[in-house]
Motif scaffolding. Sequence first.
Motif, PDB file in Angstrom:
ATOM      1  N   HIS A  21       5.488   3.462  13.794  1.00  0.00           N
ATOM      2  CA  HIS A  21       6.219   3.393  12.529  1.00  0.00           C
ATOM      3  C   HIS A  21       5.394   2.607  11.559  1.00  0.00           C
ATOM      4  O   HIS A  21       4.820   1.569  11.914  1.00  0.00           O
ATOM      5  CB  HIS A  21       7.597   2.694  12.755  1.00  0.00           C
ATOM      6  CG  HIS A  21       8.349   2.491  11.492  1.00  0.00           C
ATOM      7  ND1 HIS A  21       8.321   1.279  10.797  1.00  0.00           N
ATOM      8  CD2 HIS A  21       9.188   3.314  10.780  1.00  0.00           C
ATOM      9  CE1 HIS A  21       9.110   1.359   9.712  1.00  0.00           C
ATOM     10  NE2 HIS A  21       9.643   2.595   9.684  1.00  0.00           N
ATOM     11  N   SER A  23       5.397   1.014   7.525  1.00  0.00           N
ATOM     12  CA  SER A  23       6.117   0.748   6.277  1.00  0.00           C
ATOM     13  C   SER A  23       5.340  -0.295   5.524  1.00  0.00           C
ATOM     14  O   SER A  23       5.226  -1.438   5.944  1.00  0.00           O
ATOM     15  CB  SER A  23       7.560   0.238   6.552  1.00  0.00           C
ATOM     16  OG  SER A  23       8.205  -0.062   5.351  1.00  0.00           O
ATOM     17  N   HIS A  27       9.419  -2.182   5.467  1.00  0.00           N
ATOM     18  CA  HIS A  27       9.448  -1.823   6.904  1.00  0.00           C
ATOM     19  C   HIS A  27       8.234  -2.410   7.582  1.00  0.00           C
ATOM     20  O   HIS A  27       7.159  -2.474   7.017  1.00  0.00           O
ATOM     21  CB  HIS A  27       9.451  -0.307   7.070  1.00  0.00           C
ATOM     22  CG  HIS A  27      10.622   0.358   6.388  1.00  0.00           C
ATOM     23  ND1 HIS A  27      11.918   0.236   6.861  1.00  0.00           N
ATOM     24  CD2 HIS A  27      10.685   1.122   5.262  1.00  0.00           C
ATOM     25  CE1 HIS A  27      12.749   0.910   6.075  1.00  0.00           C
ATOM     26  NE2 HIS A  27      12.012   1.468   5.083  1.00  0.00           N
ATOM     27  N   HIS A  29       5.409  -2.220  10.582  1.00  0.00           N
ATOM     28  CA  HIS A  29       4.719  -1.123  11.304  1.00  0.00           C
ATOM     29  C   HIS A  29       4.669  -1.472  12.758  1.00  0.00           C
ATOM     30  O   HIS A  29       4.170  -2.512  13.157  1.00  0.00           O
ATOM     31  CB  HIS A  29       3.299  -0.966  10.739  1.00  0.00           C
ATOM     32  CG  HIS A  29       2.527   0.136  11.444  1.00  0.00           C
ATOM     33  ND1 HIS A  29       1.298  -0.073  11.940  1.00  0.00           N
ATOM     34  CD2 HIS A  29       2.859   1.432  11.706  1.00  0.00           C
ATOM     35  CE1 HIS A  29       0.880   1.056  12.481  1.00  0.00           C
ATOM     36  NE2 HIS A  29       1.841   1.980  12.337  1.00  0.00           N
ATOM     37  N   SER A  54       8.973   6.123  13.222  1.00  0.00           N
ATOM     38  CA  SER A  54       9.149   5.344  11.988  1.00  0.00           C
ATOM     39  C   SER A  54      10.470   4.564  12.045  1.00  0.00           C
ATOM     40  O   SER A  54      11.452   5.005  12.671  1.00  0.00           O
ATOM     41  CB  SER A  54       9.155   6.296  10.779  1.00  0.00           C
ATOM     42  OG  SER A  54       9.411   5.569   9.600  1.00  0.00           O
ATOM     43  N   GLN A 104       2.580  11.706   8.277  1.00  0.00           N
ATOM     44  CA  GLN A 104       3.542  11.231   7.281  1.00  0.00           C
ATOM     45  C   GLN A 104       4.960  11.652   7.713  1.00  0.00           C
ATOM     46  O   GLN A 104       5.162  12.731   8.297  1.00  0.00           O
ATOM     47  CB  GLN A 104       3.220  11.816   5.906  1.00  0.00           C
ATOM     48  CG  GLN A 104       4.011  11.192   4.776  1.00  0.00           C
ATOM     49  CD  GLN A 104       3.557  11.705   3.412  1.00  0.00           C
ATOM     50  OE1 GLN A 104       2.962  12.766   3.336  1.00  0.00           O
ATOM     51  NE2 GLN A 104       3.854  10.933   2.365  1.00  0.00           N
ATOM     52  N   GLU A 115       7.795   7.210   3.519  1.00  0.00           N
ATOM     53  CA  GLU A 115       6.866   6.070   3.579  1.00  0.00           C
ATOM     54  C   GLU A 115       5.458   6.610   3.285  1.00  0.00           C
ATOM     55  O   GLU A 115       5.199   7.814   3.355  1.00  0.00           O
ATOM     56  CB  GLU A 115       6.905   5.403   4.957  1.00  0.00           C
ATOM     57  CG  GLU A 115       6.589   6.321   6.089  1.00  0.00           C
ATOM     58  CD  GLU A 115       6.707   5.617   7.443  1.00  0.00           C
ATOM     59  OE1 GLU A 115       6.176   6.195   8.422  1.00  0.00           O
ATOM     60  OE2 GLU A 115       7.271   4.529   7.527  1.00  0.00           O
TER      61      GLU A 115
END
Length: 773
Positions: A21, A23, A27, A29, A54, A104, A115
Motif C-alpha cells: 500500500h 500513500s 496514508h 505505505h 492499498s 496504481q 493514490e
Amino acid sequence: TESCIILLSLHKHASVFFSGHQSPHRHHHRLGKLGQVLHRSKRGWVWNQFFLHSDVDLGDGNIKYILSGEGAGTIFVIDDNTGNIHATKTLDREEQAQYTLTAQAVARDTNKPLEPPSEFIVKVQDINDNPPEFLHGPYYANVPEMSNVGTSVMQVTATDADDPTYGNSARLVYSILQGQPYFSVESQTGIIRTALPNMDREARQEYDVVIQAKDMGGHMGGLSGTTEVKITLTDVNDNPPKFPQSVYAMSVSEDRVPGEEVGRLKAKDPDLGDNGLVTYSLLDGDGMGVFELSTDSETREAVIKLKKHVDYETKRMYTLKVEGSNPHIDPRFMSWGPYKDEATIKISVEDADEPPVFVAPSYTFEVEENAPEGTVVGRVHAKDTDVANNPVRYMIPRYTDVEQFFNINSEDGLITTTRPMDRETQPWHNISVSATEIGHHQDTKVRVNIKIKDMNDNAPEFATNNEVLMCDTVAPGKMIETVSAVDKDEMAHRQHFTFSLAPEVAHNNNFSLKDNRDSTASIYVLRKGFSRLTQDVYFLPIEINDNGLPALSSTNTLTIRVCSCDSRDTILSCNVEPYVLPAGLSTGALIAILACIVILLAIVVLFVALRRQKKEPLIVFEEEDIRENIITYDDEGGGEEDTEAFDIATLQNPDGANGFLPRKDMKPELQCPLRPGMGHPAPNSVDVDDFIKTRIAEADCDPTAPPYDSIQIYGYEGRGSLAGSLSSLESVTTESDLDYDYLQSWGPRFRKLADLYGTKDCPLFDADEAEDS
C-alpha cells in the motif's frame, strides 16, 4: 513517489505476486512480507510471491489495481481485485535483463486514482541456463616437430551468455578431453601446449585434440561445451640422408659412347622440402676421370654417366665413392648429425663385339707416276680388339675408287695399282679401306691418301701461243718478242728452260734467238725491208729443253706477222689486203682460171637439165579436182536441196563435153567483153539459165581466173519452194495439182519440163528425156 525494486528468479510459467500500500499524504505505505524463495527443483522454479495492497482498499471491491510499463499486459498481468502480479511466460535475462512497471490503485466505478502511481523495476535474476560455446571452432594449428615441452600451440576461447557478475554461471574452466599425453591446456586461459618432448613428424604428423570449457567454475552441475583442434607437426631437418645400400653394382658396355647413362642411386631423407634436399658428389675412386655425376631435377636421383670410352680389354672394373648431404642444416639439431652419407659404386665393363681397329688413324702412301700395273703402294693393318681376336679381312669400297685404280689383298691389306697413273691428270687419290672380322658384320674404315710422284714425262711448251706482230719497217737488230715456257711436270723451284732455234732455221737471214738464261729467250730481227706483198707471215720453229731427268725437249713454232705501221711504229693494219695482179700473168694461172669457169658452167647446165626432166602432166583430169561433185542430202525440197548429185565438170568446163581438156600450163588468151545487158543478176533472179551463162562468160574472159570455172552463187529459193522437187524418184507415183506452165518463162532448158508437166494428161515422165534436159 517511492520506487520498489523487486528481484525475480525466472522459470517457465512462473508467477509473481505483489502486495502493498502506498500513500504519499495521509496514508502510510506498507509492504507485504516477502515470500519465501524456493531452491531450483529438477523440473522448474518456484517464484517469490508478492502481493500489493492499498490502505484505501476496504475489501469491498471498490478498488481496482492497474499495471503499466514494459511488458505490462503481455509478460506481466495484475489481478485488479487482489493486486497479485503474475508473469505469463518464461523470461530470459539474455534477451532483457530488467523491466520497468508502474502500479496504481483506482476507483472501480470512476477509474479515478485513489493514490499516486508506484514505479517498480523488475530485474531478471540470472540462472545458469547457457552452456559455454566456442564460436570459432574447429581450430587448426601447427607446431614444429621436436618442440620442447610446454611450447605454445594456440589459444582457444569459449563464451558464456550468462551474467558474469552474478554467481559462477559464466566462470569457465578449460580441460582437455582428447589429445593426452601429447598436449595440455591451461584451465584458465585455454592455451594449448605440447606435453611430450621429441614428437617426431616422421612418426606421426597430425593430432586431433578435443578441448572442453565448463561453467560454474568447473563444479558439479555446470554446463559445458567442446571444440576440436587439429594440430599438425611441421617439418624440421632432424633426419640426415641415408643410402639404402652401402655398395651399388653397375655395369657398362664398352661400346657405349660418352654421355650415356650408366646407373642411378638415391639417398633417402624423410624430411620435407628443403629439409629433405640431398646433393651428391664424387669423393674418390679410380673411375673419377672416366665417369661423371649429375642430379635429376625431378626425381632427385644421382645419375652416373660415362665420361670417356671404356675398354673391356684394358680395364674391366671401376670404383666410385659417392656422398649425399643436406645443404640446409638446422643449427638446433647439429648434434644429431652428421647430415650426410656415403656409398660405394662398383662399375664393371662388359665386353662388346667391337669392329676391328686400324693401327693408324689414317695412311699416306706415294707411288711413282707411270708405274706399271701391280706396283705396291703400301700396307694397312687392323686388328680385332676383342678377346676372341678373330682374323680381319680388307676391301676397298668402290664408291671411293670409282675408276678402280687400286686393289687390296683381303688378307694382309697390301694395296697395289691396277694401271699406270698420270700425275698431271690426278695428283692425289683419296680412297677408303674397310676392315671386317670374319663372321661379323661390323666394319671399320680408314682413310688412305695416295700421292702420285712426279716424273719428267711432259715436254715444255710456250707459255702463250699469241702471234708476234712486227712492223714492215722494223730496223735490223731490234728485239720483237720475249718468249717463255711452261711444263706440266712438277719441278717447283728447280724448273729451268733453255731455248734455241730449230736446226732447219738455225742459219736463217730473218731472225735470231738469244737465250736469257732465266727460262726466257729474246727474238731479234736480222734484216730490214720486210714486204707484206712478198710474205706477210713467218713461222719460226724454236726448240725448248727442260732440266729434268731425263731431260725433254719440244719444238714450238712462233708465228710472226708483218704489219703496216706509221712513222712512229704504230701498227695500222695486219690483215691481208687485196692488190692488183701485175701485168703478164703466167700461162698456168690463166689455165686455172679458165678451168674454174668451165666447171661452174657445167654445173649450171646440169642443174637446168635435171629441172627439165621433172615434168608435170599437162592434161587436167577430172579426178584431180576435189570439188568436182556436189554432195547433196536426202532431203526433199526446192532448189539445190534435191537428193540427186550431178557432175559439176560440165559447168566448170563446158568445152570438155566435146573432148577438149584445158592445159594447166597455158593461160587463156581469149578476152571477151561482156555482152550488153549481162550484168550481175540478183541472187534471187528467176532466169537461172541467164545467170549461169553470165558466170561462165565472165570466167572464160577473165585471164586471172583459175583453170576451172567455179560457181559460187546460186539462186537458192529456200525451203517450201512452189516448184517442189525436180527429182525423178517420186515422179511416177506423185500426183500434183500444181500448174507447171510457168516453167515456160525459165528459158529453153526448162521448156521440156514445162511440156511434160504443163498438163495433167501428159504421159509418164521419161527419165532419159529428163536427163537430156
